[in-house]
Design an enzyme around this catalytic site. Structure first.
Site, PDB file in Angstrom:
ATOM      1  N   HIS A 116       0.837  -1.204   0.000  1.00 12.47           N
ATOM      2  CA  HIS A 116       0.000   0.000   0.000  1.00 12.47           C
ATOM      3  C   HIS A 116       0.878   1.263   0.000  1.00 12.47           C
ATOM      4  O   HIS A 116       0.845   2.060   0.944  1.00 12.47           O
ATOM      5  CB  HIS A 116      -0.907  -0.058   1.232  1.00 12.47           C
ATOM      6  CG  HIS A 116      -2.114   0.817   1.173  1.00 12.47           C
ATOM      7  ND1 HIS A 116      -2.042   2.189   1.307  1.00 12.47           N
ATOM      8  CD2 HIS A 116      -3.415   0.517   0.991  1.00 12.47           C
ATOM      9  CE1 HIS A 116      -3.271   2.687   1.229  1.00 12.47           C
ATOM     10  NE2 HIS A 116      -4.122   1.693   1.037  1.00 12.47           N
ATOM     11  N   GLU A 152      -2.065   0.825  -5.650  1.00 13.17           N
ATOM     12  CA  GLU A 152      -2.134  -0.470  -4.978  1.00 13.17           C
ATOM     13  C   GLU A 152      -2.515  -1.546  -5.988  1.00 13.17           C
ATOM     14  O   GLU A 152      -3.653  -1.594  -6.441  1.00 13.17           O
ATOM     15  CB  GLU A 152      -3.191  -0.425  -3.875  1.00 13.17           C
ATOM     16  CG  GLU A 152      -3.116   0.781  -2.963  1.00 13.17           C
ATOM     17  CD  GLU A 152      -4.453   1.035  -2.269  1.00 13.17           C
ATOM     18  OE1 GLU A 152      -5.127   0.079  -1.858  1.00 13.17           O
ATOM     19  OE2 GLU A 152      -4.840   2.209  -2.159  1.00 13.17           O
TER      20      GLU A 152
HETATM   21  C1  GAL Z   1      -7.137   2.854   0.407  1.00 11.87           C
HETATM   22  C2  GAL Z   1      -8.620   2.864   0.375  1.00 11.87           C
HETATM   23  C3  GAL Z   1      -9.073   4.216   0.854  1.00 11.87           C
HETATM   24  C4  GAL Z   1      -8.531   4.538   2.202  1.00 11.87           C
HETATM   25  C5  GAL Z   1      -7.026   4.320   2.186  1.00 11.87           C
HETATM   26  C6  GAL Z   1      -6.367   4.563   3.509  1.00 11.87           C
HETATM   27  O1  GAL Z   1      -6.638   1.637  -0.057  1.00 11.87           O
HETATM   28  O2  GAL Z   1      -9.096   2.590  -0.916  1.00 11.87           O
HETATM   29  O3  GAL Z   1     -10.480   4.272   0.862  1.00 11.87           O
HETATM   30  O4  GAL Z   1      -9.148   3.743   3.160  1.00 11.87           O
HETATM   31  O5  GAL Z   1      -6.703   3.038   1.725  1.00 11.87           O
HETATM   32  O6  GAL Z   1      -7.004   3.994   4.563  1.00 11.87           O
END
Ligand code: GAL
Length: 324
Positions: A158, A290
């Site tokens: 992430h 991601e």
């Molecule tokens: C992403 C997700 C977002 C937010 C972010 C951080 O992957 O799609 O909506 O939650 O992580 O938490």
């Protein structure tokens, strides 16, 4: 040991055992050392954050609607942690755990985690392994998950990129090789089938300045103050995504075998805990790219399955090529 550095003459990469996170990617440029990734100075901030900066999220990345799914005819209920859904493995997911370093040198590191769900909702005893490799300007990661019984696994890394090293990503330019995108409801769960991007601000097949996408008059963009959507990757040669900062000329290519790329432009980051430099990042201080399975695939038979079993483990490789 709570961290390890991969180092060569172009990049230095800090991997934290907490969450197997890539906490820093530092480029050695003519302008000095520049951080290309968002991270945290302190593990306590990492634990308190809800943004998963650089973390390895799992066992299932993105959202599972209501935290519920049916596997081989049996219903399972997970702990929910995001507007009634389970996000990025829930409150006890992979990213919340200290991983063990199995092997490490200056070019590569392998970390492992044995994981089972303390709530009992997620079936199986899972063993996850991630291998990071640094070669020249390329950092690759391979994630593998095995299990002792049928379960779900679709983890991902992430990372949030900011090639300028500070400020926001509004002037970055992004290309994504995707002719379809998933629109979502107000809790981030995909609704309907993938939508054709042609003629919408989601058409990133030609490079687009992020500011113009973020300011677009489109209900899906206004609802989440930017992009927070899964782009369905088209088959093809070359990188699935390219991020560039025209002001400094730095460039990132993403190559993956995963079927979708969640692009999240960092709305709300300013409200998070401190980052690498002792203060929170600004809103849109980074863009998360991601490479993962489709969101809520656990509940969508029309999406690629995220089931694994003893004979069919999870394995996936994503590479970042950095020109800095
Ligand atoms: C992403 C997700 C977002 C937010 C972010 C951080 O992957 O799609 O909506 O939650 O992580 O938490």
């Amino acid at each position: 040991m709570d961290r390890h550095w991969l180092v060569n003459d172009r990049l230095a990469v800090e991997v934290r055992t907490l969450g197997a996170a890539v906490n820093r990617v530092v480029a050695r440029t003519t302008a000095g050392e520049v951080d290309l990734l968002l991270g945290h100075a302190l593990d306590s901030d990492r634990s308190a954050s809800t943004y998963y900066l650089g973390a390895l999220v799992g066992p299932v990345a993105n959202r599972i609607s209501g935290g519920r799914f049916t596997l081989d005819g049996q219903e399972h209920q997970l702990v929910v942690n995001d507007r009634g859904n389970t996000l990025h493995g829930g409150p006890d997911g992979f990213s919340t755990k200290p991983w063990e370093i199995d092997q490490a040198d200056s070019n590569a590191i392998t970390l492992g985690l044995v994981w089972s769900d303390p709530s009992g909702g997620h079936p199986g005893k899972l063993r996850a392994i991630v291998e990071y490799h640094l070669t020249g300007g390329e950092l690759s990661h391979t994630i593998k998950v095995t299990t002792d019984r049928p379960t779900l696994a679709s983890p991902c890394l992430h990372p949030y990129f900011n090639l300028a090293g500070s400020g926001t990503i509004k002037d970055h330019v992004l290309t994504v090789r995707a002719s379809r995108v998933l629109f979502t409801d107000e809790t981030g769960i995909p609704v309907g089938p993938p939508v054709d991007v042609a003629g919408t601000p989601f058409d990133l097949r030609q490079a687009a300045r992020l500011a113009s996408v973020l300011d677009a008059d489109h209900p899906q963009i206004q609802a989440v103050d930017g992009l927070d959507h899964a782009f369905i990757l088209d088959p093809g040669e070359g990188p699935c995504a390219v991020l560039e900062d025209p002001s400094c000329g730095r460039r990132l290519e993403v190559w993956t075998d995963q079927p979708s790329l969640q692009v999240f432009t960092g709305a709300g980051l300013a409200g998070d805990v401190n980052g690498l430099h002792g203060r929170p990042y600004p809103d849109r201080g980074g863009v998360a790219l991601e490479a993962q399975g489709y969101p809520n695939a656990a509940n969508r038979s029309d999406f690629p399955a995220v089931r694994i079993d003893q004979d069919h483990p999870f394995s996936s490789t994503t590479r970042w090529r950095i020109v800095a």
